[in-house]
Design a protein around this motif. Structure first.
Motif, short mmCIF file in Angstrom:
data_model
loop_
_atom_site.label_atom_id
_atom_site.label_comp_id
_atom_site.label_asym_id
_atom_site.label_seq_id
_atom_site.Cartn_x
_atom_site.Cartn_y
_atom_site.Cartn_z
N PRO A 6 0.90 -0.99 0.12
CA PRO A 6 0.13 -0.03 0.09
C PRO A 6 0.75 1.33 0.06
CG PRO A 6 -0.02 -0.90 2.20
CD PRO A 6 0.88 -1.87 1.45
N ILE A 7 0.50 2.04 -1.06
CA ILE A 7 1.46 3.48 -1.11
C ILE A 7 0.42 4.60 -1.02
CG2 ILE A 7 2.85 4.70 -2.61
CD1 ILE A 7 4.24 1.94 -1.61
N VAL A 8 0.58 5.37 0.00
CA VAL A 8 -0.12 6.82 -0.08
C VAL A 8 0.61 7.68 -0.77
CG1 VAL A 8 -1.07 8.40 1.22
CG2 VAL A 8 -1.06 6.02 1.96
N LEU A 9 0.09 8.48 -1.81
CA LEU A 9 0.57 9.45 -2.83
C LEU A 9 -0.34 10.72 -2.47
CD1 LEU A 9 1.41 7.98 -6.12
CD2 LEU A 9 2.71 8.33 -4.29
N HIS A 10 0.30 11.93 -2.38
CA HIS A 10 -0.54 13.18 -1.84
C HIS A 10 -0.47 14.15 -3.50
CE1 HIS A 10 -0.79 12.22 2.29
NE2 HIS A 10 0.39 11.81 2.02
N PRO A 11 -1.56 14.87 -3.64
CA PRO A 11 -2.52 15.55 -2.43
C PRO A 11 -3.79 14.35 -2.65
CG PRO A 11 -2.73 16.65 -4.47
CD PRO A 11 -1.41 15.60 -4.73
N GLN A 12 -4.72 14.69 -1.58
CA GLN A 12 -5.90 13.72 -1.92
C GLN A 12 -6.59 14.18 -3.20
OE1 GLN A 12 -8.32 13.64 1.53
NE2 GLN A 12 -6.84 12.52 2.86
N ALA A 13 -6.76 13.18 -4.05
CA ALA A 13 -7.41 13.68 -5.13
C ALA A 13 -8.96 13.46 -5.44
CB ALA A 13 -6.75 12.40 -6.40
N ARG A 14 -9.74 14.51 -4.85
CA ARG A 14 -10.92 14.50 -4.81
C ARG A 14 -11.67 15.57 -5.60
NH1 ARG A 14 -11.44 9.82 -3.82
NH2 ARG A 14 -9.91 9.15 -2.13
N HIS A 15 -11.11 16.51 -6.27
CA HIS A 15 -11.66 17.35 -7.28
C HIS A 15 -10.90 17.50 -8.67
CE1 HIS A 15 -9.59 20.93 -6.16
NE2 HIS A 15 -9.74 20.69 -5.16
N PRO A 16 -11.09 18.08 -9.77
CA PRO A 16 -10.42 17.89 -10.92
C PRO A 16 -8.92 18.63 -10.76
CG PRO A 16 -12.60 18.66 -11.33
CD PRO A 16 -12.69 18.57 -9.86
N LEU A 17 -8.60 19.67 -10.05
CA LEU A 17 -7.25 20.25 -10.04
C LEU A 17 -6.38 19.09 -9.09
CD1 LEU A 17 -5.13 22.17 -10.20
CD2 LEU A 17 -5.91 23.27 -8.32
N LEU A 18 -7.12 18.80 -8.27
CA LEU A 18 -6.20 17.42 -7.38
C LEU A 18 -6.11 16.21 -8.18
CD1 LEU A 18 -7.54 18.17 -3.84
CD2 LEU A 18 -5.26 19.19 -4.93
#
Length: 178
Positions: A59-71
């Motif tokens: 399991p790998i966590v990459l940022h930022p949280q991708a919850r809207h188009p720019l992210l």
């Protein structure tokens, strides 16, 4: 032996929806049935242990949280792209069809349908813009596309100018409760 990275950002505890369930059911089976491969599950937040189906998953966590188009854009085009390059990933699979456009890694984009293309009025304005701008690029850039029906295969090919031979139809499976 392959290093396979999977976009698992939609595996969110108690919040699984269509593509999340598809990801869950598909990759639970694939990872357990193929212990010879190493799977890198790419999350945009700390994953629940429930989604680490077998010992061959990192399991790998990459940022930022991708919850809207720019992210979404930042996550896929920068974070995921960099990860694929830096960790020598052999294949990237994206169950929601989003892929990093600059990555040299072979990609499989799962595009279930393109209803958003024909009926964009159902989406918020920023999502509508993002889907319109990027999904044709994702479809053309993907090494292979997986979709769920012959209708969707033909629709993706004609709407996004993609060769039919690049698209594979794999029917959705059913949960064991059915």
């Amino acid at each position: 032996y392959m290093k396979i990275a999977v976009n698992t950002r939609l595996l969110i505890k108690n919040k699984l929806e269509g593509i999340g369930w598809y990801t869950y059911e598909t990759f639970k089976r694939i990872t357990q049935e193929h212990p010879e491969h190493e799977f890198h599950f790419l999350f945009d937040r700390k994953p629940d242990k429930e989604f680490i189906f077998s010992s061959n998953i990192k399991p790998i966590v990459l940022h930022p949280q991708a919850r809207h188009p720019l992210l979404w854009h930042l996550w896929f085009q920068f974070s995921v792209s960099r990860y694929l390059k830096n960790y020598g990933i052999d294949l990237f699979i994206s169950p929601d069809g989003f892929i990093p456009l600059r990555a040299k890694t072979p990609t499989i984009a799962v595009i279930h349908d393109i209803n958003f293309h024909h009926h964009p009025e159902g989406l918020p304005l920023t999502s509508r813009y993002y889907y319109r701008k990027y999904f044709p690029k994702f479809a053309r850039r993907a090494t292979r596309i997986v979709t769920v029906s012959e209708y969707s295969k033909n629709d993706i090919a004609s709407s996004f100018n993609v060769d039919l031979s690049k698209i594979d139809v794999t029917l959705n499976g059913a949960n064991t409760i059915f």
